[in-house]
Scaffold this motif. Sequence first.
Motif, PDB file in Angstrom:
ATOM      1  N   PRO A  87       0.896  -1.073  -0.074  1.00 27.15           N
ATOM      2  CA  PRO A  87       0.128  -0.113  -0.043  1.00 27.15           C
ATOM      3  C   PRO A  87       0.876   1.212  -0.048  1.00 27.15           C
ATOM      4  N   ASN A  88       0.257   2.201  -0.512  1.00 29.54           N
ATOM      5  CA  ASN A  88       1.041   3.731  -0.486  1.00 29.54           C
ATOM      6  C   ASN A  88       1.109   4.350   0.711  1.00 29.54           C
ATOM      7  N   SER A  89       2.018   3.678   1.430  1.00 32.56           N
ATOM      8  CA  SER A  89       2.457   4.385   2.727  1.00 32.56           C
ATOM      9  C   SER A  89       3.696   3.902   3.223  1.00 32.56           C
ATOM     10  N   LEU A  90       4.679   4.514   3.689  1.00 35.63           N
ATOM     11  CA  LEU A  90       5.861   4.143   4.276  1.00 35.63           C
ATOM     12  C   LEU A  90       5.586   3.694   5.910  1.00 35.63           C
ATOM     13  N   TYR A 102      -7.370  -1.323   8.527  1.00 34.97           N
ATOM     14  CA  TYR A 102      -6.458  -1.884   7.689  1.00 34.97           C
ATOM     15  C   TYR A 102      -7.208  -1.724   6.392  1.00 34.97           C
ATOM     16  N   GLY A 103      -8.168  -1.287   6.400  1.00 32.77           N
ATOM     17  CA  GLY A 103      -9.040  -1.298   5.082  1.00 32.77           C
ATOM     18  C   GLY A 103      -8.620  -0.399   4.190  1.00 32.77           C
ATOM     19  N   HIS A 108      -5.732  -0.364  -1.410  1.00 39.38           N
ATOM     20  CA  HIS A 108      -4.522   0.084  -2.255  1.00 39.38           C
ATOM     21  C   HIS A 108      -4.303  -1.042  -3.039  1.00 39.38           C
ATOM     22  N   LEU A 109      -3.965  -2.275  -2.235  1.00 39.98           N
ATOM     23  CA  LEU A 109      -3.605  -3.365  -3.042  1.00 39.98           C
ATOM     24  C   LEU A 109      -4.410  -3.812  -3.991  1.00 39.98           C
ATOM     25  N   CYS A 170       0.809  -8.234   3.786  1.00 43.76           N
ATOM     26  CA  CYS A 170       1.412  -8.220   2.450  1.00 43.76           C
ATOM     27  C   CYS A 170       1.798  -6.801   1.834  1.00 43.76           C
ATOM     28  N   VAL A 171       3.183  -6.734   1.412  1.00 43.95           N
ATOM     29  CA  VAL A 171       3.506  -5.470   0.941  1.00 43.95           C
ATOM     30  C   VAL A 171       3.768  -5.939  -0.608  1.00 43.95           C
ATOM     31  N   ILE A 172       3.704  -5.145  -1.490  1.00 41.08           N
ATOM     32  CA  ILE A 172       3.891  -5.375  -2.976  1.00 41.08           C
ATOM     33  C   ILE A 172       5.062  -4.293  -3.273  1.00 41.08           C
ATOM     34  N   VAL A 173       6.277  -4.798  -4.004  1.00 41.85           N
ATOM     35  CA  VAL A 173       7.343  -4.047  -4.097  1.00 41.85           C
ATOM     36  C   VAL A 173       7.354  -3.662  -5.724  1.00 41.85           C
TER      37      VAL A 173
END
Length: 278
Positions: A87-90, A102-103, A108-109, A170-173
Amino acid sequence: MSNKTENPDKGKEPESSWKDAIYNPRTGEFFGRTGKNWGLILLFYLVFYGFLAAMFAFTMWVMLQMLNDDAPKYRDRVASPGLVIRPNSLNIVFNRSNPLEYGQYVQHLESLLQRYNDSEQTKNDLCMAGQFSEQDDEPLKKVCQFRRSVLHQCSGLEDTTFGYAEGRPCVIVKMNRIIGLKPAGDPYINCTSKGGKPLQMQYFPHEGTIDRMYFPYYGKKSHEGYVQPLVAVKLMLNKEDFNTDLFVECKVEGSNLKNNDERDKFLGRVTFQVLVTE
């Protein structure tokens, strides 16, 4: 004999007044200039600014003739791409028991992966794995398939919450697009914990590989429909990892792409924070 001194100018208007500064009826001047003078001044500025406008338009036309519709003529950008995450957050902070928290990350994903649905990817080509898809002489560039199903547990197909409900997010790179990039070697994404506390992670596709068949990229106009290869990282957090600030750094490894430039913390790498509460 009268003691009063007569003033012959008394009762007469002065020969000039403040009104003459605007219009002088004796000389026909308006604001100190005749109509002819004003006309010459306006003509001069009309010609002068007309010449500047024409020169500017001609310069822009010459520059546009030198541009390529498909790719920049001169490229001085770094040859290595930056990394970004979705998602678009660091700073990924949420309570795993509260879907409202977490919605936004799930959304975002899901938004990102819409283009990777089978219904979209069946329009694209099945390319030869491990080989560059060089198409310099092809007017219409083919697009290699990347189906979201290859992300398995992070695809959103098996688990619509992408692991956020269980506290294993999950984090997508993905790498930024660079026209003509052909990385040497076999690039892959590797993530490590920066806090000294080891974290177990799973990568999808296997070992976080980025296949060569998705390179090179030919630009938005000539490579219409192109989709970037993705790597999903599932953080296998345990109960002792909850309620703790975790810092993760992901880098692109296995190739000549830069990942350690201190002047640019996103060049070939990205660092993000994760805090999961119960």
